[in-house]
Design a protein around this motif. Structure first.
Motif, PDB file in Angstrom:
ATOM      1  N   GLU A   1       0.867  -1.181   0.000  1.00  0.00           N
ATOM      2  CA  GLU A   1       0.000   0.000   0.000  1.00  0.00           C
ATOM      3  C   GLU A   1       0.897   1.222   0.000  1.00  0.00           C
ATOM      4  OE1 GLU A   1      -3.328  -2.063   2.929  1.00  0.00           O
ATOM      5  OE2 GLU A   1      -2.658  -0.020   3.332  1.00  0.00           O
ATOM      6  N   VAL A   2       0.608   2.133  -0.896  1.00  0.00           N
ATOM      7  CA  VAL A   2       1.464   3.310  -1.000  1.00  0.00           C
ATOM      8  C   VAL A   2       0.630   4.570  -0.789  1.00  0.00           C
ATOM      9  CG1 VAL A   2       2.955   4.618  -2.563  1.00  0.00           C
ATOM     10  CG2 VAL A   2       3.043   2.136  -2.566  1.00  0.00           C
ATOM     11  N   HIS A   3       1.118   5.460   0.053  1.00  0.00           N
ATOM     12  CA  HIS A   3       0.503   6.777   0.206  1.00  0.00           C
ATOM     13  C   HIS A   3       1.360   7.780  -0.552  1.00  0.00           C
ATOM     14  CE1 HIS A   3      -1.564   4.905   3.657  1.00  0.00           C
ATOM     15  NE2 HIS A   3      -2.487   5.823   3.428  1.00  0.00           N
ATOM     16  N   VAL A   4       0.718   8.547  -1.412  1.00  0.00           N
ATOM     17  CA  VAL A   4       1.449   9.487  -2.248  1.00  0.00           C
ATOM     18  C   VAL A   4       0.863  10.878  -2.080  1.00  0.00           C
ATOM     19  CG1 VAL A   4       2.014  10.085  -4.625  1.00  0.00           C
ATOM     20  CG2 VAL A   4       1.899   7.700  -3.958  1.00  0.00           C
ATOM     21  N   GLN A   5       1.727  11.848  -1.869  1.00  0.00           N
ATOM     22  CA  GLN A   5       1.259  13.229  -1.773  1.00  0.00           C
ATOM     23  C   GLN A   5       1.057  13.804  -3.169  1.00  0.00           C
ATOM     24  OE1 GLN A   5       3.535  15.852   0.769  1.00  0.00           O
ATOM     25  NE2 GLN A   5       2.811  17.671  -0.334  1.00  0.00           N
TER      26      GLN A   5
ATOM     27  N   ILE B   1      -5.708  -3.013  -6.487  1.00  0.00           N
ATOM     28  CA  ILE B   1      -7.064  -3.231  -5.970  1.00  0.00           C
ATOM     29  C   ILE B   1      -7.865  -1.933  -6.031  1.00  0.00           C
ATOM     30  CG2 ILE B   1      -8.436  -3.834  -3.943  1.00  0.00           C
ATOM     31  CD1 ILE B   1      -6.086  -5.652  -3.070  1.00  0.00           C
ATOM     32  N   ARG B   2      -7.272  -0.850  -5.533  1.00  0.00           N
ATOM     33  CA  ARG B   2      -8.012   0.414  -5.488  1.00  0.00           C
ATOM     34  C   ARG B   2      -7.081   1.608  -5.381  1.00  0.00           C
ATOM     35  NH1 ARG B   2     -11.781   0.508  -0.555  1.00  0.00           N
ATOM     36  NH2 ARG B   2     -11.247   2.698  -0.190  1.00  0.00           N
ATOM     37  N   VAL B   3      -7.611   2.753  -5.778  1.00  0.00           N
ATOM     38  CA  VAL B   3      -6.933   4.035  -5.563  1.00  0.00           C
ATOM     39  C   VAL B   3      -7.971   4.935  -4.912  1.00  0.00           C
ATOM     40  CG1 VAL B   3      -5.883   6.058  -6.652  1.00  0.00           C
ATOM     41  CG2 VAL B   3      -5.485   3.778  -7.615  1.00  0.00           C
ATOM     42  N   HIS B   4      -7.674   5.452  -3.720  1.00  0.00           N
ATOM     43  CA  HIS B   4      -8.624   6.388  -3.111  1.00  0.00           C
ATOM     44  C   HIS B   4      -7.935   7.649  -2.616  1.00  0.00           C
ATOM     45  CE1 HIS B   4      -7.840   4.109   0.804  1.00  0.00           C
ATOM     46  NE2 HIS B   4      -7.648   5.365   1.162  1.00  0.00           N
ATOM     47  N   MET B   5      -8.751   8.689  -2.415  1.00  0.00           N
ATOM     48  CA  MET B   5      -8.233   9.987  -1.972  1.00  0.00           C
ATOM     49  C   MET B   5      -8.385  10.096  -0.461  1.00  0.00           C
ATOM     50  SD  MET B   5      -9.989  12.442  -4.853  1.00  0.00           S
ATOM     51  CE  MET B   5     -11.579  11.620  -4.925  1.00  0.00           C
ATOM     52  N   GLU B   6      -7.491  10.800   0.181  1.00  0.00           N
ATOM     53  CA  GLU B   6      -7.632  11.090   1.608  1.00  0.00           C
ATOM     54  C   GLU B   6      -6.724  12.233   1.990  1.00  0.00           C
ATOM     55  OE1 GLU B   6      -6.785   7.189   3.192  1.00  0.00           O
ATOM     56  OE2 GLU B   6      -4.670   7.671   3.509  1.00  0.00           O
ATOM     57  N   GLU B   7      -6.801  12.634   3.255  1.00  0.00           N
ATOM     58  CA  GLU B   7      -5.950  13.722   3.736  1.00  0.00           C
ATOM     59  C   GLU B   7      -4.885  13.145   4.651  1.00  0.00           C
ATOM     60  OE1 GLU B   7      -8.022  16.368   6.380  1.00  0.00           O
ATOM     61  OE2 GLU B   7      -9.252  14.755   7.204  1.00  0.00           O
ATOM     62  N   ASP B   8      -3.780  13.849   4.751  1.00  0.00           N
ATOM     63  CA  ASP B   8      -2.697  13.417   5.636  1.00  0.00           C
ATOM     64  C   ASP B   8      -2.974  13.877   7.060  1.00  0.00           C
ATOM     65  OD1 ASP B   8      -0.333  12.213   6.342  1.00  0.00           O
ATOM     66  OD2 ASP B   8       0.931  13.372   4.971  1.00  0.00           O
TER      67      ASP B   8
ATOM     68  N   ARG C   1       1.306  19.489   8.024  1.00  0.00           N
ATOM     69  CA  ARG C   1       1.011  18.403   7.097  1.00  0.00           C
ATOM     70  C   ARG C   1      -0.452  17.945   7.174  1.00  0.00           C
ATOM     71  NH1 ARG C   1       4.984  13.386   7.630  1.00  0.00           N
ATOM     72  NH2 ARG C   1       3.157  12.436   8.582  1.00  0.00           N
ATOM     73  N   ALA C   2      -1.157  18.326   8.250  1.00  0.00           N
ATOM     74  CA  ALA C   2      -2.552  17.880   8.408  1.00  0.00           C
ATOM     75  C   ALA C   2      -3.391  18.436   7.267  1.00  0.00           C
ATOM     76  CB  ALA C   2      -3.104  18.354   9.755  1.00  0.00           C
ATOM     77  N   GLY C   3      -4.078  17.561   6.555  1.00  0.00           N
ATOM     78  CA  GLY C   3      -4.943  17.998   5.464  1.00  0.00           C
ATOM     79  C   GLY C   3      -4.267  18.044   4.099  1.00  0.00           C
ATOM     80  N   VAL C   4      -2.994  17.660   4.034  1.00  0.00           N
ATOM     81  CA  VAL C   4      -2.305  17.610   2.736  1.00  0.00           C
ATOM     82  C   VAL C   4      -2.930  16.481   1.901  1.00  0.00           C
ATOM     83  CG1 VAL C   4      -0.101  16.893   1.708  1.00  0.00           C
ATOM     84  CG2 VAL C   4      -0.145  18.665   3.478  1.00  0.00           C
ATOM     85  N   PRO C   5      -3.204  16.714   0.601  1.00  0.00           N
ATOM     86  CA  PRO C   5      -3.891  15.691  -0.190  1.00  0.00           C
ATOM     87  C   PRO C   5      -3.023  14.482  -0.527  1.00  0.00           C
ATOM     88  CG  PRO C   5      -3.488  17.641  -1.530  1.00  0.00           C
ATOM     89  CD  PRO C   5      -2.975  17.949  -0.163  1.00  0.00           C
ATOM     90  N   LEU C   6      -3.609  13.315  -0.327  1.00  0.00           N
ATOM     91  CA  LEU C   6      -2.910  12.060  -0.617  1.00  0.00           C
ATOM     92  C   LEU C   6      -3.797  11.184  -1.493  1.00  0.00           C
ATOM     93  CD1 LEU C   6      -1.930  10.896   3.015  1.00  0.00           C
ATOM     94  CD2 LEU C   6      -0.526  12.270   1.457  1.00  0.00           C
ATOM     95  N   ILE C   7      -3.161  10.266  -2.201  1.00  0.00           N
ATOM     96  CA  ILE C   7      -3.917   9.114  -2.687  1.00  0.00           C
ATOM     97  C   ILE C   7      -3.287   7.895  -2.048  1.00  0.00           C
ATOM     98  CG2 ILE C   7      -4.934   9.852  -4.889  1.00  0.00           C
ATOM     99  CD1 ILE C   7      -2.440   8.791  -6.296  1.00  0.00           C
ATOM    100  N   GLU C   8      -4.125   6.906  -1.790  1.00  0.00           N
ATOM    101  CA  GLU C   8      -3.622   5.622  -1.307  1.00  0.00           C
ATOM    102  C   GLU C   8      -3.815   4.618  -2.431  1.00  0.00           C
ATOM    103  OE1 GLU C   8      -4.893   4.359   2.635  1.00  0.00           O
ATOM    104  OE2 GLU C   8      -4.709   2.267   2.026  1.00  0.00           O
ATOM    105  N   ILE C   9      -2.742   3.936  -2.788  1.00  0.00           N
ATOM    106  CA  ILE C   9      -2.782   2.962  -3.883  1.00  0.00           C
ATOM    107  C   ILE C   9      -2.558   1.587  -3.274  1.00  0.00           C
ATOM    108  CG2 ILE C   9      -1.686   2.246  -6.049  1.00  0.00           C
ATOM    109  CD1 ILE C   9      -0.652   5.263  -6.164  1.00  0.00           C
ATOM    110  N   VAL C  10      -3.582   0.753  -3.348  1.00  0.00           N
ATOM    111  CA  VAL C  10      -3.508  -0.568  -2.716  1.00  0.00           C
ATOM    112  C   VAL C  10      -3.259  -1.619  -3.789  1.00  0.00           C
ATOM    113  CG1 VAL C  10      -4.679  -2.223  -1.219  1.00  0.00           C
ATOM    114  CG2 VAL C  10      -5.145   0.234  -0.968  1.00  0.00           C
ATOM    115  N   GLY C  11      -2.099  -2.261  -3.708  1.00  0.00           N
ATOM    116  CA  GLY C  11      -1.747  -3.278  -4.701  1.00  0.00           C
ATOM    117  C   GLY C  11      -2.232  -4.653  -4.272  1.00  0.00           C
TER     118      GLY C  11
END
Ligand code: ZN
Ligand code: MN
Length: 478
Positions: A12-16, A121-128, A147-157
């Motif tokens: 699982e990768v979190h990307v800013q 599996i999925r790509v979703h948006m969330e905040e840091d 960093r609170a509220g910085v936009p991320l996507i989480e990529i679940v392999g």
């Protein structure tokens, strides 16, 4: 494989996302500013405030979904993921649960054993969340909410990673895609890409997945590969000795090369997910998806295939040259400037990257312009300088930015390829060494090597080696 066990891992990768402002407010995302200077009532979780979705962040998330060949959901919504931690001011994170942005994608990876595709599996948006700073010796902790509220996507392999090498290749390929498409800079030193691993082992041939352990917050690809190596061995040893795997979260200690328990794993129900009431569901219309698709640049895998097909590059060289977009652009500029495609590829992969790396530079930002490299390659190609001289010149151009041909003239590095001049030297050397001539005629073929050495000495290494060998043989046989 360890004692009959094989490893299965999912990453699982979190990307800013590369935005200038946060996911739900206008605060800056700039890195490295004094603590708590980029905050407002929204990202600090004050009561009564309303989040507003960052349009640019959703554009980039959509681009990521398409670059990873996912299907984009007709409607997607945000959810609250509730948990208590001091770096989470609202006591919930705005994330996505049952209607993520995108599902069912794939990513091609390159390993030593060839190409492989890993499912997404999925790509979703969330905040840091914010960041806790622990001051061990004073026994106090501070929290920085920049960093609170910085936009991320989480990529679940998908759990389709079968070795530490594949994990490394997956992360490398993912980073390349995200950087190519301008989705994220993926600067791991700034925490712009973090990964978690889900690791289990099973007896080879078994189709059911074993109980898994999560390893959190790996901030380097090398650490991820080492953590997998250690953890799969730990699990295999445990199972082989009759033990059982506990579902838990562990941390990797890079100093010791081991994983240590952090906490027993939460289930989704522990987070009491529910729909975020302050943000209406999002719909990406066909037009917006088509536009995002049009804006996607040529991605690394496609570019690698094109480099192999159009320029005749070997797979390994093409992979190196397309790993980063500016490097691939630099290579293509060399070809456009008239450089032989294969020679340019070899020079960049074998010499330019090594030398610029030693200098702490990137080829595309160095003083060696594509025109310089092309000039150098054609000097070698025309037999005007030797390979050895070319390497020396390369170093000099990188340091000074001077044209290779100017350095050749100044240092007198031009190879002696003039048959007449070379013949004179060979004649002198042959005349001066009658014993070696006799050796040669007696069948001692190593005498040729001796003569080549003598000619090189007389010309200070500038004699064209192939011509020299020919001339010597001709003269000795004649
Ligand atoms: Zn804010
Ligand atoms: Mn997450």
């Amino acid at each position: 494989m360890i004692g009959g066990y094989e490893m299965v891992a999912g990453i699982e990768v979190h990307v800013q996302l590369a935005t200038t402002t946060k996911m739900f407010c206008g605060c800056s995302t700039a890195f490295g500013r004094p603590p708590n200077t980029q905050v407002c009532p929204v990202c600090l979780g004050y009561p009564g405030v309303l989040p507003v979705v960052n349009r640019r962040a959703t554009d980039l998330a959509l681009r990521a979904a398409l670059a990873l060949e996912c299907s984009v959901a007709a409607t997607t919504k945000f959810d609250r993921k509730n948990y208590f931690y001091p770096d989470l001011p609202k006591s919930y994170q705005i994330s996505q649960y049952d209607l993520p942005l995108a599902t069912e994608g794939r990513l091609a990876i390159e390993t030593g054993k060839g190409a492989k595709t890993i499912g997404i599996i999925r790509v979703h948006m969330e905040e840091d969340a914010g960041k806790l700073l622990h001051h061990g010796e004073r026994d106090v902790s501070h929290v920085d909410m920049n960093r609170a509220g910085v936009p991320l996507i989480e990529i679940v392999g998908k759990p389709e990673i079968a070795s530490p090498e594949e994990a490394h290749a997956y992360l490398t390929a993912l980073k390349a895609v995200l950087r190519y498409a301008g989705i994220s800079n993926c600067d791991m030193e700034k925490g712009e890409l973090r990964c978690d691993l889900n690791v289990s082992v099973r007896l080879a041939g078994e189709s059911r997945l074993g109980d898994r352990v999560e390893i959190k917050n790996l901030n380097s690809f090398r650490h991820a590969a080492r953590a997998l190596e250690y953890e799969s061995r730990r699990q295999a040893d445990l199972l082989a000795s009759g033990g059982a795997i506990r579902q838990e979260t562990r941390l990797f200690d890079p100093e010791k090369g081991t994983t240590e328990i952090m906490r027993v794993k939460e289930d989704a129900q522990d987070y009491r997910y529910f729909p975020e009431p302050d943000i209406p569901p999002l719909t990406f219309g066909a037009d917006r998806i088509a536009e995002a698709r049009r804006d996607l640049p040529e991605l690394p895998q496609a570019r690698m295939d094109r480099f192999m097909g159009a320029f005749g590059l070997a797979r390994g060289d093409a992979a190196v040259l397309t790993a980063d977009r500016p490097l691939a652009d630099y290579y293509e500029s060399c070809v456009k400037a008239g450089g032989d495609p294969r020679a340019a590829g070899k020079w960049i992969v074998n010499d330019v990257l090594r030398l610029t790396n030693e200098r702490g530079e990137l080829p595309e930002a160095s003083k060696l312009t594509p025109e310089h490299l092309v000039e150098l390659i054609s000097l070698v190609g025309r037999g005007e300088i030797t390979n050895t001289a070319a390497k020396e010149i390369l170093g000099e151009t990188l340091a000074s930015g001077r044209r290779p041909s100017a350095i050749v003239d100044e240092r007198g590095l031009r190879q002696v390829s003039d048959a007449g001049a070379l013949e004179g030297v060979v004649r002198q050397v042959v005349d001066a060494n009658p014993r070696a001539v006799a050796d040669y005629r007696a069948g001692k073929s190593t005498a040729v090597t001796f003569f080549i050495g003598q000619v090189m000495r007389a010309t200070k290494g500038k004699a064209n080696p192939a011509m020299t060998t020919d001339l010597i043989r001709k003269m000795l046989d004649g």
